[in-house]
Design a protein around this motif. Structure first.
Motif, PDB file in Angstrom:
ATOM      1  N   GLU A 140       0.829  -1.200   0.000  1.00 20.06           N
ATOM      2  CA  GLU A 140       0.000   0.000   0.000  1.00 20.06           C
ATOM      3  C   GLU A 140       0.866   1.253   0.000  1.00 20.06           C
ATOM      4  O   GLU A 140       0.534   2.252  -0.647  1.00 20.06           O
ATOM      5  CB  GLU A 140      -0.915  -0.021   1.215  1.00 20.06           C
ATOM      6  CG  GLU A 140      -2.082   0.940   1.129  1.00 20.06           C
ATOM      7  CD  GLU A 140      -3.128   0.645   2.180  1.00 20.06           C
ATOM      8  OE1 GLU A 140      -4.276   1.082   1.993  1.00 20.06           O
ATOM      9  OE2 GLU A 140      -2.813  -0.025   3.176  1.00 20.06           O
ATOM     10  N   GLY A 153       1.991   2.343  -3.424  1.00 22.24           N
ATOM     11  CA  GLY A 153       0.950   2.750  -4.360  1.00 22.24           C
ATOM     12  C   GLY A 153       0.081   1.646  -4.929  1.00 22.24           C
ATOM     13  O   GLY A 153      -0.740   1.904  -5.816  1.00 22.24           O
ATOM     14  N   ARG A 184      -2.998  -0.685  -5.077  1.00 19.96           N
ATOM     15  CA  ARG A 184      -4.369  -0.646  -4.544  1.00 19.96           C
ATOM     16  C   ARG A 184      -4.686  -2.012  -3.937  1.00 19.96           C
ATOM     17  O   ARG A 184      -5.145  -2.926  -4.617  1.00 19.96           O
ATOM     18  CB  ARG A 184      -5.352  -0.284  -5.644  1.00 19.96           C
ATOM     19  CG  ARG A 184      -5.102   1.118  -6.211  1.00 19.96           C
ATOM     20  CD  ARG A 184      -6.177   1.514  -7.184  1.00 19.96           C
ATOM     21  NE  ARG A 184      -5.994   2.880  -7.664  1.00 19.96           N
ATOM     22  CZ  ARG A 184      -6.824   3.509  -8.508  1.00 19.96           C
ATOM     23  NH1 ARG A 184      -7.902   2.874  -8.953  1.00 19.96           N
ATOM     24  NH2 ARG A 184      -6.577   4.739  -8.889  1.00 19.96           N
TER      25      ARG A 184
END
Length: 303
Positions: free
Chosen positions: A177, A180, A182
């Motif tokens: 996370e 970046g 998801r």
């Protein structure tokens, strides 16, 4: 005769391997056991039966449709069973998956009835003679299709960008996370992928073993045993564990056919009941002497 029996064991093990792979994928992504995974196999069988009755196509052609339908079901399932409870204690997810599994069972019973239903064969119901060895088309079809799906899953996880993101999420969710990724999207995708593999197993097993609404309990136990034998969290271990289960279920009861004098010694030792007892004894021995599983690491690492 031996090669024919081994082919049947390999076919059963290949179907179990798809079940176990989906189970481990979700386990690694969520650190929680999805007790509904066995019911996904049952649901895949009924989806195949429903599509087969409408489209009148062999299972090999229905397989992509079944996997897509089950992937959608798995995606939706994740938003009901996992995401609302992911910040709660793990037992909350366990209970939610058990509850939804009961919903699946009763829904299948309401829609299809309690009687066993037979799914469509992958290729046909005939027999192929190879060098004097007779092997069913269904067994060969299961082996071939399962090998393709297992190889495709391997390529997805190890040769694609989305596979690397899935692995990163499973190995370290917070770090994934932070860079970046998801994470929630990856977890939902993992549920979809695991459910699609379970659905494929359901289609394959529904022709030989039929499908009933309560089959999910038996299949989740098979998945649990496979990952315990192979190594908790190991994908390759899950495949090996599934094959070992199939050897117990197929090879042991068939030994009197290979060695006729065994019928006169203790025929009760070569029944399906005896093979189940021996499988669980072997499981207990593995848990005692090698708790990380036959192919697991002493310090677990998710792959």
């Amino acid at each position: 005769m031996l090669l024919q029996i081994l082919a049947n064991a390999l076919a059963l093990g290949a179907a179990y391997a798809l079940l176990a792979l989906g189970f481990v994928l979700i386990l690694n992504a969520t650190s929680a056991v999805n007790f509904t995974h066995g019911d996904m196999v049952m649901a895949g069988g009924y989806v195949a039966i429903a599509l087969g009755s409408v489209l009148q196509l062999p299972g090999a052609l229905l397989l992509p449709l079944v996997m897509v339908a089950m992937a959608l079901l798995g995606f939706v399932f994740s938003w009901f069973a996992y995401f609302p409870l992911k910040s709660r204690p793990p037992v909350s997810v366990f209970i939610s998956t058990i509850a939804l599994g009961i919903v699946f069972q009763n829904s299948a019973n309401a829609m299809f009835g309690a009687e066993p239903r037979k799914g469509p064969p992958l290729l046909g119901g005939g027999i192929i003679d190879i060098g004097g060895i007779t092997i069913s088309q269904q067994a060969l079809g299961i082996i071939a299709v399962a090998m393709v799906l297992i190889f495709a899953q391997h390529l997805l996880l190890n040769r694609t960008g989305i596979g690397r993101r899935l692995r990163a999420t499973a190995q370290d969710r917070q770090m994934a996370e932070a860079v970046g990724i998801r994470v929630n999207r990856m977890i939902a995708l993992t549920f979809a992928l695991g459910s699609a593999l379970a659905g494929a197993a359901g289609l394959m097993l529904s022709n030989t073993f039929f499908t009933t609404p309560t089959d999910g309990t038996n299949y989740i136990i098979k998945a649990y045993i496979a990952v315990t034998i192979g190594g908790w969290g190991s994908l390759s271990g899950a495949v090996c564990g599934a094959l070992i289960i199939a050897l117990f279920e197929v090879l042991l009861p068939s030994l009197p056919l290979l060695i006729p004098p065994l019928n006169n010694i203790a025929p009760w030792m070569f029944t399906q009941t005896a093979s189940t007892i021996l499988l669980y004894i072997a499981l207990l021995a593995i848990m005692f002497f090698r708790p990380q599983g036959l192919f697991g690491e002493t310090v677990q690492r998710r792959v």
